[in-house]
Motif scaffolding. Structure first.
Motif, PDB file in Angstrom:
ATOM      1  N   GLY A 181       0.815  -1.193   0.000  1.00  0.00           N
ATOM      2  CA  GLY A 181       0.000   0.000   0.000  1.00  0.00           C
ATOM      3  C   GLY A 181       0.858   1.255   0.000  1.00  0.00           C
ATOM      4  O   GLY A 181       2.073   1.214   0.202  1.00  0.00           O
ATOM      5  N   LEU A 182       0.228   2.378  -0.245  1.00  0.00           N
ATOM      6  CA  LEU A 182       0.912   3.661  -0.338  1.00  0.00           C
ATOM      7  C   LEU A 182       0.369   4.569   0.756  1.00  0.00           C
ATOM      8  O   LEU A 182      -0.851   4.676   0.938  1.00  0.00           O
ATOM      9  CB  LEU A 182       0.655   4.269  -1.716  1.00  0.00           C
ATOM     10  N   LEU A 183       1.266   5.221   1.495  1.00  0.00           N
ATOM     11  CA  LEU A 183       0.848   6.067   2.614  1.00  0.00           C
ATOM     12  C   LEU A 183       1.105   7.533   2.279  1.00  0.00           C
ATOM     13  O   LEU A 183       2.236   7.945   2.037  1.00  0.00           O
ATOM     14  CB  LEU A 183       1.615   5.690   3.880  1.00  0.00           C
ATOM     15  N   TYR A 184       0.032   8.320   2.284  1.00  0.00           N
ATOM     16  CA  TYR A 184       0.132   9.770   2.124  1.00  0.00           C
ATOM     17  C   TYR A 184       0.132  10.387   3.517  1.00  0.00           C
ATOM     18  O   TYR A 184      -0.883  10.370   4.218  1.00  0.00           O
ATOM     19  CB  TYR A 184      -1.055  10.311   1.331  1.00  0.00           C
ATOM     20  N   ALA A 185       1.265  10.929   3.942  1.00  0.00           N
ATOM     21  CA  ALA A 185       1.379  11.566   5.252  1.00  0.00           C
ATOM     22  C   ALA A 185       1.209  13.071   5.063  1.00  0.00           C
ATOM     23  O   ALA A 185       2.064  13.727   4.453  1.00  0.00           O
ATOM     24  CB  ALA A 185       2.725  11.250   5.894  1.00  0.00           C
ATOM     25  N   CYS A 186       0.098  13.615   5.578  1.00  0.00           N
ATOM     26  CA  CYS A 186      -0.307  14.990   5.280  1.00  0.00           C
ATOM     27  C   CYS A 186      -0.057  15.920   6.467  1.00  0.00           C
ATOM     28  O   CYS A 186      -0.379  15.564   7.612  1.00  0.00           O
ATOM     29  CB  CYS A 186      -1.794  15.028   4.914  1.00  0.00           C
ATOM     30  N   ALA A 197       5.662  -2.738   6.734  1.00  0.00           N
ATOM     31  CA  ALA A 197       4.911  -3.179   5.556  1.00  0.00           C
ATOM     32  C   ALA A 197       5.708  -3.042   4.264  1.00  0.00           C
ATOM     33  O   ALA A 197       5.284  -3.555   3.229  1.00  0.00           O
ATOM     34  CB  ALA A 197       3.613  -2.381   5.440  1.00  0.00           C
ATOM     35  N   GLY A 198       6.860  -2.370   4.317  1.00  0.00           N
ATOM     36  CA  GLY A 198       7.608  -2.101   3.094  1.00  0.00           C
ATOM     37  C   GLY A 198       6.890  -1.135   2.175  1.00  0.00           C
ATOM     38  O   GLY A 198       6.971  -1.249   0.944  1.00  0.00           O
ATOM     39  N   SER A 199       6.184  -0.161   2.765  1.00  0.00           N
ATOM     40  CA  SER A 199       5.352   0.762   1.996  1.00  0.00           C
ATOM     41  C   SER A 199       6.053   2.088   1.737  1.00  0.00           C
ATOM     42  O   SER A 199       6.699   2.639   2.640  1.00  0.00           O
ATOM     43  CB  SER A 199       4.047   1.047   2.750  1.00  0.00           C
ATOM     44  N   PRO A 200       5.921   2.622   0.537  1.00  0.00           N
ATOM     45  CA  PRO A 200       6.418   3.973   0.282  1.00  0.00           C
ATOM     46  C   PRO A 200       5.574   5.007   1.040  1.00  0.00           C
ATOM     47  O   PRO A 200       4.387   4.808   1.282  1.00  0.00           O
ATOM     48  CB  PRO A 200       6.244   4.143  -1.238  1.00  0.00           C
ATOM     49  N   ILE A 201       6.214   6.113   1.422  1.00  0.00           N
ATOM     50  CA  ILE A 201       5.522   7.228   2.069  1.00  0.00           C
ATOM     51  C   ILE A 201       5.581   8.426   1.134  1.00  0.00           C
ATOM     52  O   ILE A 201       6.645   8.775   0.625  1.00  0.00           O
ATOM     53  CB  ILE A 201       6.167   7.596   3.418  1.00  0.00           C
ATOM     54  N   VAL A 202       4.431   9.054   0.929  1.00  0.00           N
ATOM     55  CA  VAL A 202       4.358  10.245   0.090  1.00  0.00           C
ATOM     56  C   VAL A 202       4.116  11.452   0.991  1.00  0.00           C
ATOM     57  O   VAL A 202       3.064  11.553   1.623  1.00  0.00           O
ATOM     58  CB  VAL A 202       3.222  10.136  -0.950  1.00  0.00           C
ATOM     59  N   ASN A 224      11.167   5.784   0.786  1.00  0.00           N
ATOM     60  CA  ASN A 224      11.102   4.385   1.241  1.00  0.00           C
ATOM     61  C   ASN A 224      10.697   3.451   0.111  1.00  0.00           C
ATOM     62  O   ASN A 224       9.947   2.492   0.296  1.00  0.00           O
ATOM     63  CB  ASN A 224      10.130   4.236   2.423  1.00  0.00           C
ATOM     64  N   LEU A 225      11.212   3.743  -1.092  1.00  0.00           N
ATOM     65  CA  LEU A 225      10.895   2.932  -2.258  1.00  0.00           C
ATOM     66  C   LEU A 225      11.781   1.687  -2.317  1.00  0.00           C
ATOM     67  O   LEU A 225      12.940   1.697  -1.893  1.00  0.00           O
ATOM     68  CB  LEU A 225      11.087   3.746  -3.537  1.00  0.00           C
ATOM     69  N   ASP A 226      11.227   0.623  -2.878  1.00  0.00           N
ATOM     70  CA  ASP A 226      11.985  -0.612  -3.136  1.00  0.00           C
ATOM     71  C   ASP A 226      12.693  -1.119  -1.888  1.00  0.00           C
ATOM     72  O   ASP A 226      13.856  -1.564  -1.930  1.00  0.00           O
ATOM     73  CB  ASP A 226      13.003  -0.385  -4.254  1.00  0.00           C
ATOM     74  N   VAL A 227      12.014  -1.035  -0.753  1.00  0.00           N
ATOM     75  CA  VAL A 227      12.564  -1.517   0.509  1.00  0.00           C
ATOM     76  C   VAL A 227      11.751  -2.721   0.971  1.00  0.00           C
ATOM     77  O   VAL A 227      10.527  -2.668   1.021  1.00  0.00           O
ATOM     78  CB  VAL A 227      12.528  -0.409   1.587  1.00  0.00           C
ATOM     79  N   ALA A 228      12.445  -3.810   1.272  1.00  0.00           N
ATOM     80  CA  ALA A 228      11.755  -5.010   1.742  1.00  0.00           C
ATOM     81  C   ALA A 228      11.157  -4.769   3.129  1.00  0.00           C
ATOM     82  O   ALA A 228      11.706  -3.999   3.930  1.00  0.00           O
ATOM     83  CB  ALA A 228      12.727  -6.185   1.788  1.00  0.00           C
ATOM     84  N   ILE A 277      14.060   3.461  12.110  1.00  0.00           N
ATOM     85  CA  ILE A 277      12.907   4.362  12.225  1.00  0.00           C
ATOM     86  C   ILE A 277      13.362   5.811  12.211  1.00  0.00           C
ATOM     87  O   ILE A 277      12.777   6.648  11.506  1.00  0.00           O
ATOM     88  CB  ILE A 277      12.110   4.051  13.507  1.00  0.00           C
ATOM     89  N   ASP A 278      14.411   6.113  12.959  1.00  0.00           N
ATOM     90  CA  ASP A 278      14.923   7.486  13.010  1.00  0.00           C
ATOM     91  C   ASP A 278      15.434   7.933  11.648  1.00  0.00           C
ATOM     92  O   ASP A 278      15.250   9.100  11.257  1.00  0.00           O
ATOM     93  CB  ASP A 278      16.040   7.596  14.045  1.00  0.00           C
ATOM     94  N   ALA A 279      16.068   7.033  10.918  1.00  0.00           N
ATOM     95  CA  ALA A 279      16.613   7.386   9.597  1.00  0.00           C
ATOM     96  C   ALA A 279      15.485   7.722   8.625  1.00  0.00           C
ATOM     97  O   ALA A 279      15.555   8.719   7.886  1.00  0.00           O
ATOM     98  CB  ALA A 279      17.462   6.241   9.059  1.00  0.00           C
ATOM     99  N   LEU A 280      14.419   6.903   8.615  1.00  0.00           N
ATOM    100  CA  LEU A 280      13.293   7.173   7.726  1.00  0.00           C
ATOM    101  C   LEU A 280      12.570   8.450   8.152  1.00  0.00           C
ATOM    102  O   LEU A 280      12.151   9.255   7.307  1.00  0.00           O
ATOM    103  CB  LEU A 280      12.324   5.982   7.729  1.00  0.00           C
ATOM    104  N   HIS A 281      12.425   8.648   9.457  1.00  0.00           N
ATOM    105  CA  HIS A 281      11.774   9.861   9.959  1.00  0.00           C
ATOM    106  C   HIS A 281      12.566  11.105   9.561  1.00  0.00           C
ATOM    107  O   HIS A 281      11.986  12.130   9.162  1.00  0.00           O
ATOM    108  CB  HIS A 281      11.638   9.771  11.481  1.00  0.00           C
ATOM    109  N   ALA A 282      13.887  11.037   9.658  1.00  0.00           N
ATOM    110  CA  ALA A 282      14.732  12.169   9.265  1.00  0.00           C
ATOM    111  C   ALA A 282      14.613  12.443   7.770  1.00  0.00           C
ATOM    112  O   ALA A 282      14.570  13.610   7.334  1.00  0.00           O
ATOM    113  CB  ALA A 282      16.182  11.888   9.642  1.00  0.00           C
ATOM    114  N   GLU A 283      14.560  11.379   6.970  1.00  0.00           N
ATOM    115  CA  GLU A 283      14.409  11.544   5.518  1.00  0.00           C
ATOM    116  C   GLU A 283      13.058  12.187   5.198  1.00  0.00           C
ATOM    117  O   GLU A 283      12.971  13.075   4.338  1.00  0.00           O
ATOM    118  CB  GLU A 283      14.530  10.189   4.818  1.00  0.00           C
ATOM    119  N   PHE A 284      12.007  11.741   5.882  1.00  0.00           N
ATOM    120  CA  PHE A 284      10.682  12.325   5.651  1.00  0.00           C
ATOM    121  C   PHE A 284      10.654  13.795   6.055  1.00  0.00           C
ATOM    122  O   PHE A 284      10.115  14.643   5.329  1.00  0.00           O
ATOM    123  CB  PHE A 284       9.614  11.557   6.437  1.00  0.00           C
TER     124      PHE A 284
END
Length: 314
Positions: free
Chosen positions: A63-68, A169-174, A235-239, A249-256
């Motif tokens: 699934g795809l997550l839109y974080a608004c 879930a291996g889901s991309p975040i938009v 978070n594309l193409d991540v298992a 978690i911190d790395a993805l949060h910082a990227e977002f």
């Protein structure tokens, strides 16, 4: 008395009945074919900017997550984005405050629109469903109390749960930023707001006092423009990682956070009144990334409004 008891009983029954499935076809007829959706978009001079068209976003494997962001008093920008996706034939589901699904009639309407209570279980299930697009407003109730027409503040520094579940879930975040979302309502300030903030945290429901276009129609927003910017997915193409570490978690949060900041800085000149604004990232109790001058200016403003019942513009 019998009619009153019957009405109360009916509402109680509706608050317990099983929620209906999404009815996108019915809503398309009611909101789009009737012209109501276009009227809402025209009222706010709605502009949608997509760095990647929704038709090109990856939804095959997860699934795809839109974080608004930001939430605002009422997230009208998210509603307009939902309407636009419905018009283009790519319905967007979402998660909303659980308390909304305890209210009769409203819970049925939200469910028909593809919304579910914002629980970790529902979010993870949707993210693990290929082809499922879901919007979430992570700032929640706390971010509503940061609504201020003079400062753009997002409640993000301590909001990492959506990153954790995206990793699982291996889901991309938009990342999605809504310019003008904080300009739609006047809010009360001072000690009254502080009291309402404490009560809201205790009851897990927003009790922020606000007013919109007039005292006779407080829920009708001001006729200010809204610009919704949908950024590039991360978070594309991540298992999937069943048990992500704190470092992941911190790395993805910082990227977002960096991507949301980039969106704000890149497109703020496209929205009236935002050219000279900065985006501030807040934690649970106070702002964590503001400079000393900005902090002192805000503290002085709060001191001046400490005993005000009504906002200065009213």
């Amino acid at each position: 008395r019998a009619l009153l008891l019957g009405a109360v009983g009916g509402l109680l029954a509706l608050s317990r009945t099983r929620l209906p499935r999404p009815k996108y076809g019915l809503l398309r007829s009611l909101l789009l074919h009737s012209g109501l959706g276009s009227l809402l978009q025209e009222y706010h001079s709605f502009e949608l900017i997509e760095e990647v068209p929704c038709e090109s976003l990856p939804t095959r494997d997860a699934g795809l997550l839109y974080a608004c962001f930001p939430h605002g008093i009422v997230p009208y920008g998210v509603v307009l984005l939902w309407l636009e996706r419905l018009r283009r034939g790519h319905p967007l589901g979402g998660l909303g405050a659980s308390v909304l699904f305890r209210l009769p009639l409203l819970r049925q309407w939200l469910s028909m629109a593809g919304l579910e209570p914002a629980t970790a279980r529902n979010l993870l299930r949707r993210l693990r469903s290929p082809g499922c697009s879901t919007f979430l407003v992570p700032g929640g109730i706390a971010e509503m109390f940061l609504n201020d027409p003079d400062y753009e503040v997002v409640q993000l520094a301590n909001r990492k749960g959506f990153c954790k579940h995206a990793l699982r879930a291996g889901s991309p975040i938009v990342p999605v930023y809504i310019f003008g979302q904080t300009q739609l309502f006047y809010t009360f300030s001072g000690r009254l707001q502080q009291l309402m903030r404490r009560l809201s945290r205790a009851l897990r429901v927003s009790l922020i006092p606000f007013v919109g276009r007039s005292w006779l129609s407080p829920f009708v927003p001001l006729q200010n423009p809204l610009t919704v910017v949908v950024g590039r997915p991360i978070n594309l193409d991540v298992a999937p990682v069943e048990a992500p570490t704190a470092e992941q978690i911190d790395a993805l949060h910082a990227e977002f956070t960096a991507e949301l900041q980039r969106i704000f800085d890149t497109y703020k000149g496209r929205h009236p009144g935002y050219s000279n604004k900065r985006l501030y990232v807040a934690g649970e109790d106070d702002v964590t990334r503001w400079g000393e001058e900005e902090v002192e200016a805000i503290r002085e403003r709060r001191r001046l409004e400490q005993f005000h019942l009504f906002p200065a513009k009213l």
